[in-house]
Motif scaffolding. Sequence first.
Motif, PDB file in Angstrom:
ATOM      1  N   LEU A  43       0.793  -1.228   0.000  1.00  0.00           N
ATOM      2  CA  LEU A  43       0.000   0.000   0.000  1.00  0.00           C
ATOM      3  C   LEU A  43       0.827   1.280   0.000  1.00  0.00           C
ATOM      4  N   LEU A  44       1.991   1.229   0.586  1.00  0.00           N
ATOM      5  CA  LEU A  44       2.743   2.454   0.826  1.00  0.00           C
ATOM      6  C   LEU A  44       3.189   3.206  -0.435  1.00  0.00           C
ATOM      7  N   GLU A 114      -6.311   7.337 -12.046  1.00  0.00           N
ATOM      8  CA  GLU A 114      -5.780   6.121 -12.663  1.00  0.00           C
ATOM      9  C   GLU A 114      -5.307   5.077 -11.650  1.00  0.00           C
ATOM     10  N   LEU A 115      -4.779   5.507 -10.508  1.00  0.00           N
ATOM     11  CA  LEU A 115      -4.163   4.557  -9.579  1.00  0.00           C
ATOM     12  C   LEU A 115      -5.041   4.155  -8.399  1.00  0.00           C
ATOM     13  N   ALA A 116      -6.031   4.965  -8.068  1.00  0.00           N
ATOM     14  CA  ALA A 116      -6.904   4.628  -6.944  1.00  0.00           C
ATOM     15  C   ALA A 116      -7.972   3.628  -7.380  1.00  0.00           C
ATOM     16  N   THR A 117      -8.399   2.805  -6.446  1.00  0.00           N
ATOM     17  CA  THR A 117      -9.511   1.892  -6.706  1.00  0.00           C
ATOM     18  C   THR A 117     -10.782   2.701  -6.923  1.00  0.00           C
ATOM     19  N   GLN A 118     -10.974   3.724  -6.083  1.00  0.00           N
ATOM     20  CA  GLN A 118     -12.079   4.663  -6.173  1.00  0.00           C
ATOM     21  C   GLN A 118     -11.573   6.002  -5.656  1.00  0.00           C
ATOM     22  N   TRP A 133     -11.186  12.131  -1.324  1.00  0.00           N
ATOM     23  CA  TRP A 133     -10.805  10.837  -0.779  1.00  0.00           C
ATOM     24  C   TRP A 133     -10.418   9.895  -1.915  1.00  0.00           C
ATOM     25  N   CYS A 134      -9.632   8.908  -1.548  1.00  0.00           N
ATOM     26  CA  CYS A 134      -9.320   7.841  -2.501  1.00  0.00           C
ATOM     27  C   CYS A 134      -9.097   6.548  -1.739  1.00  0.00           C
ATOM     28  N   HIS A 135      -9.285   5.445  -2.426  1.00  0.00           N
ATOM     29  CA  HIS A 135      -9.041   4.119  -1.883  1.00  0.00           C
ATOM     30  C   HIS A 135      -7.894   3.479  -2.643  1.00  0.00           C
ATOM     31  N   VAL A 136      -7.010   2.855  -1.894  1.00  0.00           N
ATOM     32  CA  VAL A 136      -5.911   2.093  -2.475  1.00  0.00           C
ATOM     33  C   VAL A 136      -6.058   0.674  -1.954  1.00  0.00           C
ATOM     34  N   SER A 137      -6.220  -0.270  -2.871  1.00  0.00           N
ATOM     35  CA  SER A 137      -6.346  -1.674  -2.464  1.00  0.00           C
ATOM     36  C   SER A 137      -5.028  -2.388  -2.742  1.00  0.00           C
ATOM     37  N   PRO A 138      -4.771  -3.464  -2.036  1.00  0.00           N
ATOM     38  CA  PRO A 138      -3.520  -4.199  -2.287  1.00  0.00           C
ATOM     39  C   PRO A 138      -3.384  -4.662  -3.733  1.00  0.00           C
ATOM     40  N   GLU A 139      -4.500  -5.019  -4.358  1.00  0.00           N
ATOM     41  CA  GLU A 139      -4.443  -5.512  -5.746  1.00  0.00           C
ATOM     42  C   GLU A 139      -4.056  -4.407  -6.708  1.00  0.00           C
ATOM     43  N   THR A 140      -4.686  -3.246  -6.593  1.00  0.00           N
ATOM     44  CA  THR A 140      -4.338  -2.155  -7.505  1.00  0.00           C
ATOM     45  C   THR A 140      -2.959  -1.584  -7.196  1.00  0.00           C
ATOM     46  N   ALA A 141      -2.580  -1.574  -5.933  1.00  0.00           N
ATOM     47  CA  ALA A 141      -1.253  -1.072  -5.572  1.00  0.00           C
ATOM     48  C   ALA A 141      -0.170  -1.980  -6.140  1.00  0.00           C
ATOM     49  N   ALA A 142      -0.401  -3.287  -6.115  1.00  0.00           N
ATOM     50  CA  ALA A 142       0.602  -4.221  -6.630  1.00  0.00           C
ATOM     51  C   ALA A 142       0.742  -4.090  -8.146  1.00  0.00           C
ATOM     52  N   ALA A 143      -0.343  -3.718  -8.826  1.00  0.00           N
ATOM     53  CA  ALA A 143      -0.313  -3.591 -10.277  1.00  0.00           C
ATOM     54  C   ALA A 143       0.328  -2.286 -10.734  1.00  0.00           C
ATOM     55  N   ALA A 144       0.391  -1.297  -9.842  1.00  0.00           N
ATOM     56  CA  ALA A 144       0.884   0.049 -10.242  1.00  0.00           C
ATOM     57  C   ALA A 144       2.365   0.098 -10.406  1.00  0.00           C
TER      58      ALA A 144
END
Length: 144
Positions: A43-44, A114-118, A133-144
Amino acid sequence: MPKTVPLTPAERTCWLPRHPKSARAAREELREFLHPRAIAKLLLPTGKLLLSELVTNAIQHCRAPRDRLIFIRFQLASDATLRIEVHDADSEKPTLRDASNDDEAGRGLLLVHELATQWGCCPRRGGVGKFVWCHVSPETAAAA
């Protein structure tokens, strides 16, 4: 510089001045919040980038007196989704725009998109200002 208020193990808030150094302070707050968790590695990187963009927008574009503070909230959901909120005293919503190849700025919200889940923008309670606000999920963070 920041005034941190840990609410629960899964939530932290802090107040920051509208100053260019506040983006760095916000990233450090996020690092300290996520550090004890195994999910931090995923996530970081994305979380710090998106947080920097949102804080920088609040510093540069907020049409409010300079002494107004920026309020930041981090929440970690049970599914390891990180929620980042950046509150400021300006009610005008940010607009997503296309930056030309020659523009030196103007891509921050595009990165968030582009990088946030929402992501989104809401008025603050009490009618003064907004929060983005934005959401960062482990799946999208790993793909970035």
